[in-house]
Design a protein around this motif. Structure first.
Motif, PDB file in Angstrom:
ATOM      1  N   ARG A 117      56.665  28.416  30.922  1.00 10.25           N
ATOM      2  CA  ARG A 117      57.922  27.662  30.798  1.00 10.25           C
ATOM      3  C   ARG A 117      58.069  26.680  31.965  1.00 10.25           C
ATOM      4  O   ARG A 117      57.597  26.915  33.079  1.00 10.25           O
ATOM      5  CB  ARG A 117      59.117  28.618  30.766  1.00 10.25           C
ATOM      6  CG  ARG A 117      59.484  29.169  32.128  1.00 10.25           C
ATOM      7  CD  ARG A 117      60.467  30.321  32.086  1.00 10.25           C
ATOM      8  NE  ARG A 117      61.675  30.084  31.345  1.00 10.25           N
ATOM      9  CZ  ARG A 117      62.843  29.726  31.885  1.00 10.25           C
ATOM     10  NH1 ARG A 117      62.927  29.489  33.181  1.00 10.25           N
ATOM     11  NH2 ARG A 117      63.910  29.592  31.132  1.00 10.25           N
ATOM     12  N   TYR A 118      58.713  25.587  31.694  1.00 11.65           N
ATOM     13  CA  TYR A 118      59.151  24.650  32.734  1.00 11.65           C
ATOM     14  C   TYR A 118      60.395  25.270  33.350  1.00 11.65           C
ATOM     15  O   TYR A 118      61.417  25.406  32.692  1.00 11.65           O
ATOM     16  CB  TYR A 118      59.456  23.317  32.065  1.00 11.65           C
ATOM     17  CG  TYR A 118      59.840  22.164  32.966  1.00 11.65           C
ATOM     18  CD1 TYR A 118      58.923  21.628  33.855  1.00 11.65           C
ATOM     19  CD2 TYR A 118      61.096  21.580  32.886  1.00 11.65           C
ATOM     20  CE1 TYR A 118      59.257  20.539  34.659  1.00 11.65           C
ATOM     21  CE2 TYR A 118      61.445  20.492  33.672  1.00 11.65           C
ATOM     22  CZ  TYR A 118      60.521  19.979  34.558  1.00 11.65           C
ATOM     23  OH  TYR A 118      60.848  18.906  35.351  1.00 11.65           O
ATOM     24  N   TRP A 170      65.407  15.613  33.534  1.00  2.00           N
ATOM     25  CA  TRP A 170      64.341  16.528  33.143  1.00  2.00           C
ATOM     26  C   TRP A 170      64.849  17.968  33.025  1.00  2.00           C
ATOM     27  O   TRP A 170      64.172  18.818  32.474  1.00  2.00           O
ATOM     28  CB  TRP A 170      63.182  16.462  34.140  1.00  2.00           C
ATOM     29  CG  TRP A 170      62.033  15.613  33.672  1.00  2.00           C
ATOM     30  CD1 TRP A 170      60.860  16.048  33.139  1.00  2.00           C
ATOM     31  CD2 TRP A 170      61.942  14.195  33.694  1.00  2.00           C
ATOM     32  NE1 TRP A 170      60.049  14.993  32.824  1.00  2.00           N
ATOM     33  CE2 TRP A 170      60.678  13.828  33.158  1.00  2.00           C
ATOM     34  CE3 TRP A 170      62.803  13.172  34.121  1.00  2.00           C
ATOM     35  CZ2 TRP A 170      60.260  12.512  33.037  1.00  2.00           C
ATOM     36  CZ3 TRP A 170      62.388  11.861  33.995  1.00  2.00           C
ATOM     37  CH2 TRP A 170      61.146  11.538  33.461  1.00  2.00           C
ATOM     38  N   GLU A 212      66.918  19.101  31.059  1.00  4.73           N
ATOM     39  CA  GLU A 212      67.098  19.478  29.657  1.00  4.73           C
ATOM     40  C   GLU A 212      65.860  20.170  29.083  1.00  4.73           C
ATOM     41  O   GLU A 212      65.929  20.827  28.049  1.00  4.73           O
ATOM     42  CB  GLU A 212      67.426  18.247  28.813  1.00  4.73           C
ATOM     43  CG  GLU A 212      66.261  17.273  28.664  1.00  4.73           C
ATOM     44  CD  GLU A 212      66.569  16.112  27.740  1.00  4.73           C
ATOM     45  OE1 GLU A 212      66.407  16.284  26.508  1.00  4.73           O
ATOM     46  OE2 GLU A 212      66.973  15.050  28.247  1.00  4.73           O
ATOM     47  N   HIS A 213      64.717  20.030  29.790  1.00  4.16           N
ATOM     48  CA  HIS A 213      63.477  20.637  29.299  1.00  4.16           C
ATOM     49  C   HIS A 213      63.221  22.030  29.869  1.00  4.16           C
ATOM     50  O   HIS A 213      62.236  22.666  29.488  1.00  4.16           O
ATOM     51  CB  HIS A 213      62.295  19.721  29.636  1.00  4.16           C
ATOM     52  CG  HIS A 213      62.407  18.345  29.060  1.00  4.16           C
ATOM     53  ND1 HIS A 213      62.330  18.105  27.702  1.00  4.16           N
ATOM     54  CD2 HIS A 213      62.623  17.137  29.653  1.00  4.16           C
ATOM     55  CE1 HIS A 213      62.467  16.805  27.479  1.00  4.16           C
ATOM     56  NE2 HIS A 213      62.651  16.204  28.642  1.00  4.16           N
ATOM     57  N   ARG A 249      61.148  25.146  28.181  1.00  4.86           N
ATOM     58  CA  ARG A 249      60.132  24.741  27.208  1.00  4.86           C
ATOM     59  C   ARG A 249      58.736  24.883  27.824  1.00  4.86           C
ATOM     60  O   ARG A 249      58.588  24.909  29.049  1.00  4.86           O
ATOM     61  CB  ARG A 249      60.357  23.291  26.776  1.00  4.86           C
ATOM     62  CG  ARG A 249      61.628  23.113  25.949  1.00  4.86           C
ATOM     63  CD  ARG A 249      61.869  21.684  25.555  1.00  4.86           C
ATOM     64  NE  ARG A 249      63.069  21.586  24.724  1.00  4.86           N
ATOM     65  CZ  ARG A 249      63.974  20.610  24.798  1.00  4.86           C
ATOM     66  NH1 ARG A 249      63.799  19.626  25.669  1.00  4.86           N
ATOM     67  NH2 ARG A 249      65.028  20.609  24.010  1.00  4.86           N
ATOM     68  N   ALA A 276      55.155  20.765  26.482  1.00  5.32           N
ATOM     69  CA  ALA A 276      56.182  20.157  25.635  1.00  5.32           C
ATOM     70  C   ALA A 276      57.163  19.330  26.464  1.00  5.32           C
ATOM     71  O   ALA A 276      58.148  18.816  25.930  1.00  5.32           O
ATOM     72  CB  ALA A 276      56.944  21.242  24.869  1.00  5.32           C
ATOM     73  N   VAL A 277      56.877  19.183  27.743  1.00  3.63           N
ATOM     74  CA  VAL A 277      57.741  18.416  28.645  1.00  3.63           C
ATOM     75  C   VAL A 277      57.101  17.045  28.878  1.00  3.63           C
ATOM     76  O   VAL A 277      55.893  16.955  29.110  1.00  3.63           O
ATOM     77  CB  VAL A 277      57.912  19.159  29.993  1.00  3.63           C
ATOM     78  CG1 VAL A 277      58.762  18.345  30.960  1.00  3.63           C
ATOM     79  CG2 VAL A 277      58.538  20.523  29.755  1.00  3.63           C
ATOM     80  N   ASN A 287      51.772  14.642  28.497  1.00  4.61           N
ATOM     81  CA  ASN A 287      52.832  15.597  28.832  1.00  4.61           C
ATOM     82  C   ASN A 287      52.733  16.001  30.301  1.00  4.61           C
ATOM     83  O   ASN A 287      51.805  15.609  31.015  1.00  4.61           O
ATOM     84  CB  ASN A 287      52.777  16.833  27.915  1.00  4.61           C
ATOM     85  CG  ASN A 287      51.445  17.555  27.979  1.00  4.61           C
ATOM     86  OD1 ASN A 287      51.024  18.041  29.033  1.00  4.61           O
ATOM     87  ND2 ASN A 287      50.741  17.621  26.841  1.00  4.61           N
ATOM     88  N   TRP A 288      53.708  16.783  30.728  1.00  4.87           N
ATOM     89  CA  TRP A 288      53.827  17.218  32.120  1.00  4.87           C
ATOM     90  C   TRP A 288      52.564  17.947  32.601  1.00  4.87           C
ATOM     91  O   TRP A 288      52.017  17.652  33.662  1.00  4.87           O
ATOM     92  CB  TRP A 288      55.044  18.125  32.240  1.00  4.87           C
ATOM     93  CG  TRP A 288      55.410  18.543  33.626  1.00  4.87           C
ATOM     94  CD1 TRP A 288      54.946  19.622  34.324  1.00  4.87           C
ATOM     95  CD2 TRP A 288      56.328  17.875  34.495  1.00  4.87           C
ATOM     96  NE1 TRP A 288      55.505  19.679  35.562  1.00  4.87           N
ATOM     97  CE2 TRP A 288      56.369  18.621  35.701  1.00  4.87           C
ATOM     98  CE3 TRP A 288      57.131  16.738  34.388  1.00  4.87           C
ATOM     99  CZ2 TRP A 288      57.186  18.265  36.774  1.00  4.87           C
ATOM    100  CZ3 TRP A 288      57.938  16.380  35.456  1.00  4.87           C
ATOM    101  CH2 TRP A 288      57.959  17.129  36.626  1.00  4.87           C
ATOM    102  N   CYS A 334      65.424  24.800  19.617  1.00  5.82           N
ATOM    103  CA  CYS A 334      65.424  23.956  20.817  1.00  5.82           C
ATOM    104  C   CYS A 334      64.103  23.971  21.571  1.00  5.82           C
ATOM    105  O   CYS A 334      63.908  23.216  22.533  1.00  5.82           O
ATOM    106  CB  CYS A 334      66.553  24.389  21.759  1.00  5.82           C
ATOM    107  SG  CYS A 334      66.352  26.063  22.436  1.00  5.82           S
ATOM    108  N   LYS A 337      62.920  26.308  23.482  1.00  7.70           N
ATOM    109  CA  LYS A 337      62.970  27.001  24.764  1.00  7.70           C
ATOM    110  C   LYS A 337      62.706  28.495  24.591  1.00  7.70           C
ATOM    111  O   LYS A 337      62.755  29.034  23.483  1.00  7.70           O
ATOM    112  CB  LYS A 337      64.330  26.771  25.427  1.00  7.70           C
ATOM    113  CG  LYS A 337      64.611  25.294  25.697  1.00  7.70           C
ATOM    114  CD  LYS A 337      65.952  25.073  26.369  1.00  7.70           C
ATOM    115  CE  LYS A 337      66.182  23.580  26.643  1.00  7.70           C
ATOM    116  NZ  LYS A 337      67.480  23.338  27.331  1.00  7.70           N
TER     117      LYS A 337
END
Length: 580
Positions: free
Chosen positions: A82-83, A97, A99-100, A103, A107-108, A118-119, A224, A226
């Motif tokens: 997860r982020y 950021w 809001e991510h 996730r 997916a970020v 992506n991230w 969402c 998450k």
């Protein structure tokens, strides 16, 4: 076939671990490649502390390859984690950021301006490039690909079927029972850092418990995206799993035998991978080795998956000169790519090879880098002449190359501090740099700066990015007339002796002899007299003479080594500034 190294002839830590790993691999998986592993989370800049997670197994794997064995060094990219929070100090990343959070890292979005999708890919790329430059051979495994492709489906179903056994192991380390609503999965970085800091988080990050029981699996929400989800039921026969999301309220029922949007919680995921990949050797940081943390708990859980815990030393933290312990969640921490801008790969490899994993050490971004390079060059000379100790030879050999061959090196490795001084004084004028460096040894002048690259480029980068502006060297444009006028007879005579000898001694060695010799001659001693032959006051006279030269040339008490500085300024300008 590589030459088989005889580990009995050395006493270095790498050979000892290689002996153990080969023996253990032949016991567990005879005839198969030896498997060593590392794990990296691309949650932000992958820093020089994380590099030890790679270098420790790399060095062991490379020693095993040198002995003729097949080895797989796996690097698991934990890009399905997860982020967990927005790192500070990363260009193009702001509070939006947030809001991510929750996730998967894949997916970020990547930071603004990045060319990566992506991230996770953004931060993996810099590390991959640095490892290639360092000669690190590995097989990369994306955990996003593993989980979303269903590669771990059998292992997930097995974990859910044996969730009671897993829960019983984890319960041994739970020091307090929290209300069910607070039992949420905590990401590995945060949980382990808290455990290392003694915050009592040892029981966290092991799944969630509630009225429906314990579950070692976390779905990512279909609404969402998450992981703020709670499993509300699971049927072992049908594999039907129901969950709800506390973030958006979404809920659904899925068949886990067909569902690929979720992952095992960390303390179950890691030992599952040990068994799945057949890992023989994997080190762990001190944050993973505290009571109740991942490595210790994983040693018990791995048996549930039919595997054994790897051999793995605890490795200590890596620091930076002048900085505290590093954390990848904080922006601005130095990465391997940052280090490779100011030092050659061989030096960086050596810093990790020469210290046992449980020994902490620092990587210098300040003036200490010059001393480290001096030490490295002295070691290289001892190895060349055959006078180095066996353990030092082993560390040097591991630094300059791998089983696949030697790393590219600087053809003429002049002292780093000399190259840095030249880069400082010439301020990007390559023609001036070539002139000065050619005059260091007139009998073997440089034909091109390529002969001193890449070391010269690294020294120049260090000067330009790591040395504060007020410490840079700026040569005077005009003589300090007032200081020259105020000199006493003795000081004037010392300058005359230096000026009279410039032409004859115009090389690095010659000017070194001249500069140190002037105070000796002035006191009535031979210029080549040794310190044992001189009274203590000669050292005082030398310091005063040096300070005078620095003031006349650069307007300060200190500066680059005087012989290098004189060469850089040039004979004509030196004569002008010293009042001739």
């Amino acid at each position: 076939m590589p030459i088989v190294a005889q580990s009995t002839e050395t006493t270095d830590w790498v050979s000892r671990f290689a002996d153990e790993v080969i023996e253990e691999s032949e016991r567990r998986a005879p005839g198969k490649p030896v498997v060593v592993a590392s794990g990296l989370s691309p949650s932000g800049p992958i820093h020089l502390g994380n590099l030890r997670e790679v270098m420790t197994p790399h060095l062991v794997a490379d020693e095993i390859r040198r002995r003729g064995y097949q080895v797989r060094h796996l690097i698991s990219w934990d890009d399905y984690d997860r982020y967990r929070k927005v790192p500070k100090g990363i260009a193009g990343v702001d509070d939006s950021w947030a809001e991510h959070i929750g996730r998967p890292l894949t997916a970020v979005p990547a930071p603004k301006g990045s060319s990566y999708p992506n991230w996770a890919e953004h931060f993996k790329a810099a590390m991959t490039e640095a490892l290639a430059e360092m000669g690190v051979e590995f097989d990369g495994i994306s955990q996003t690909e593993q989980y979303t492709s269903g590669a771990y489906r059998e292992q997930i179903l097995h974990a859910m079927k044996h969730r009671g056994d897993i829960d019983a192991v984890l319960d041994q380390y739970r020091t307090k029972k929290a209300p069910a609503k607070k039992q949420q999965q905590k990401p590995v970085d945060e949980a382990e850092l808290e455990a290392a800091e003694g915050s009592g988080a040892a029981a966290e990050d092991d799944g969630s418990s509630g009225s429906a029981g314990y579950f070692p699996y976390k779905p990512y929400c279909g609404g969402c995206g998450k992981d703020l989800t709670t499993v509300t039921s699971y049927d072992d026969d049908t594999t039907e799993l129901a969950y709800t999301c506390t973030a958006c309220g979404f809920s659904e029922t899925v068949r886990l035998s067909e569902f690929n949007r979720g992952k095992l919680v960390w303390k179950v995921d890691w030992p599952m991978r040990w068994a799945y990949e057949g890992v023989i050797f994997e080190p762990s940081g001190v944050d993973h080795s505290s009571p109740g943390s991942s490595f210790q708990v994983g040693g018990q859980i791995v048996g549930i998956f039919g595997g054994e815990q790897p051999i793995g030393p605890m490795y200590a933290f890596v620091g930076i000169s002048g900085m505290a312990k590093m954390s990848s969640s904080r922006g601005g921490v130095p990465t391997p790519a940052d280090a490779l801008k100011i030092m050659e790969p061989q030096l960086l490899r050596w810093l990790y090879a020469r210290r046992r994993p449980n020994q902490s050490f620092k990587i210098a971004f300040d003036q200490e880098i010059q001393r480290l390079y001096d030490e490295w060059d002295k070691l290289a000379a001892k190895v060349a002449e055959g006078s180095a100790l066996p353990g030092d030879v082993a560390a040097y050999t591991r630094a300059v190359g791998t089983a696949a061959g030697e790393l590219p090196r600087t053809p003429r490795p002049l002292p780093y501090r000399t190259l840095a001084s030249v880069a400082d004084i010439t301020a990007g004028h390559t023609d001036q740099a070539l002139r000065i460096l050619s005059e260091l040894d007139p009998e073997q002048p440089l034909g091109s700066l390529d002969e001193v690259r890449p070391r010269f480029d690294r020294a120049e980068e260090w000067i330009n990015t790591q040395v504060p502006a007020d410490q840079r060297t700026i040569v005077r444009d005009e003589p300090d007339a007032e200081l020259l006028k105020s000199l006493d007879e003795a000081s004037g005579k010392s300058l005359r002796l230096l000026l009279d000898g410039l032409a004859e001694h115009w090389s690095l060695d010659g000017l070194t002899h001249l500069v140190y010799g002037v105070p000796k001659v002035q006191a009535g001693f031979p210029a080549d007299a040794t310190p044992k032959e001189l009274p203590p006051e000669i050292k005082t006279a030398q310091r005063s003479f040096f300070a005078l030269l620095y003031h006349l040339l650069v307007g300060r008490d200190t500066g680059p080594r005087l012989p290098t500085l004189l060469l850089a300024v040039g004979q004509e300008r030196v004569r002008k500034l010293l009042g001739e």
